[in-house]
Design an enzyme around this catalytic site. Structure first.
Site, mmCIF file in Angstrom:
data_model
loop_
_atom_site.group_PDB
_atom_site.id
_atom_site.type_symbol
_atom_site.label_atom_id
_atom_site.label_comp_id
_atom_site.label_asym_id
_atom_site.label_seq_id
_atom_site.Cartn_x
_atom_site.Cartn_y
_atom_site.Cartn_z
ATOM 1 N N HIS A 35 -45.026 24.945 -1.218
ATOM 2 C CA HIS A 35 -44.663 23.672 -1.834
ATOM 3 C C HIS A 35 -43.726 23.969 -3.001
ATOM 4 O O HIS A 35 -44.004 24.877 -3.801
ATOM 5 C CB HIS A 35 -45.891 22.969 -2.427
ATOM 6 N N HIS A 56 -46.645 27.825 4.490
ATOM 7 C CA HIS A 56 -45.701 26.954 3.787
ATOM 8 C C HIS A 56 -45.859 27.122 2.284
ATOM 9 O O HIS A 56 -46.950 27.360 1.782
ATOM 10 C CB HIS A 56 -45.883 25.480 4.173
HETATM 11 P P1 AMP Z 1 -51.770 22.388 2.383
HETATM 12 O O1 AMP Z 1 -52.040 23.059 3.722
HETATM 13 O O2 AMP Z 1 -53.006 22.236 1.562
HETATM 14 O O3 AMP Z 1 -50.651 23.034 1.650
HETATM 15 O O4 AMP Z 1 -51.360 20.875 2.666
HETATM 16 C C1 AMP Z 1 -50.465 20.502 3.669
HETATM 17 C C2 AMP Z 1 -49.360 19.664 3.122
HETATM 18 O O5 AMP Z 1 -48.594 19.215 4.225
HETATM 19 C C3 AMP Z 1 -49.792 18.412 2.339
HETATM 20 O O6 AMP Z 1 -49.112 18.392 1.089
HETATM 21 C C4 AMP Z 1 -49.355 17.253 3.225
HETATM 22 O O7 AMP Z 1 -48.946 16.132 2.503
HETATM 23 C C5 AMP Z 1 -48.221 17.878 4.016
HETATM 24 N N1 AMP Z 1 -47.993 17.291 5.334
HETATM 25 C C6 AMP Z 1 -48.910 17.070 6.298
HETATM 26 N N2 AMP Z 1 -48.334 16.561 7.403
HETATM 27 C C7 AMP Z 1 -47.013 16.483 7.129
HETATM 28 C C8 AMP Z 1 -45.869 16.049 7.876
HETATM 29 N N3 AMP Z 1 -45.978 15.570 9.125
HETATM 30 N N4 AMP Z 1 -44.655 16.096 7.283
HETATM 31 C C9 AMP Z 1 -44.537 16.556 6.017
HETATM 32 N N5 AMP Z 1 -45.563 16.996 5.268
HETATM 33 C C10 AMP Z 1 -46.785 16.959 5.812
#
Ligand code: AMP
Length: 138
Positions: free
Chosen positions: A104, A102
């Site tokens: 951001h 993913h």
């Molecule tokens: P990272 O793997 O460090 O990029 O972090 C994962 C991101 O996913 C974080 O910013 C969380 O806030 C986000 N996140 C986790 N669960 C969900 C969800 N169910 N829906 C949307 N965002 C999520």
């Protein structure tokens, strides 16, 4: 390191867990981050499995980046943004917490400050932000 098909973004793709959807095409999905570091913080994922940038195919990366650009351009208009911050983390040491590739996207204004991590947003607020970005994409 292999792909875990039970990761939370796989469950979103499978419809087992809801999300505030912003955009989708054949290859990618965009939805609101539930713990936004700034208003408008979204995540862009490929619809096909890959753990992160390290095991992604060239086609997955190309599809995701095309969507990152499209949504970023819409955000510049939707938020009257001055810039865009992209974040992308790989493996635990790289800061990754969810193991489905993913990116951001954070719309930025001059002088703004991103919030500390871990602050859950109100669902009504996330729905409003998703509406705002969708309107700019239309
Ligand atoms: P990272 O793997 O460090 O990029 O972090 C994962 C991101 O996913 C974080 O910013 C969380 O806030 C986000 N996140 C986790 N669960 C969900 C969800 N169910 N829906 C949307 N965002 C999520």
């Amino acid at each position: 390191m292999s792909y875990d098909p039970d990761n939370i973004f796989a469950k979103i793709l499978g419809g087992e867990i809801p999300c505030h959807k912003v955009y989708e095409d054949d290859d990618t999905l965009v939805f609101m981050d539930i713990m936004p570091r700034i208003d408008g913080h979204v995540l862009v994922i490929p619809k096909t499995p890959c753990r992160n940038m390290l095991d992604a195919s060239a086609d997955q990366l190309a599809a995701v980046m095309a969507t990152v650009q499209k949504v970023s351009q819409a955000m510049m208009a939707a938020y009257g943004a001055d810039g865009i911050t992209l974040q992308q983390f790989n493996e635990p040491a790289g800061g990754q917490e969810v193991y489905h590739l993913h990116f951001h996207i954070l719309p930025r204004r001059e002088g703004d400050k991103i919030r500390p991590p871990g602050q859950m947003a109100d669902h009504a607020d996330l729905a409003a932000e998703a509406d705002k970005i969708r309107a700019a994409l239309a």
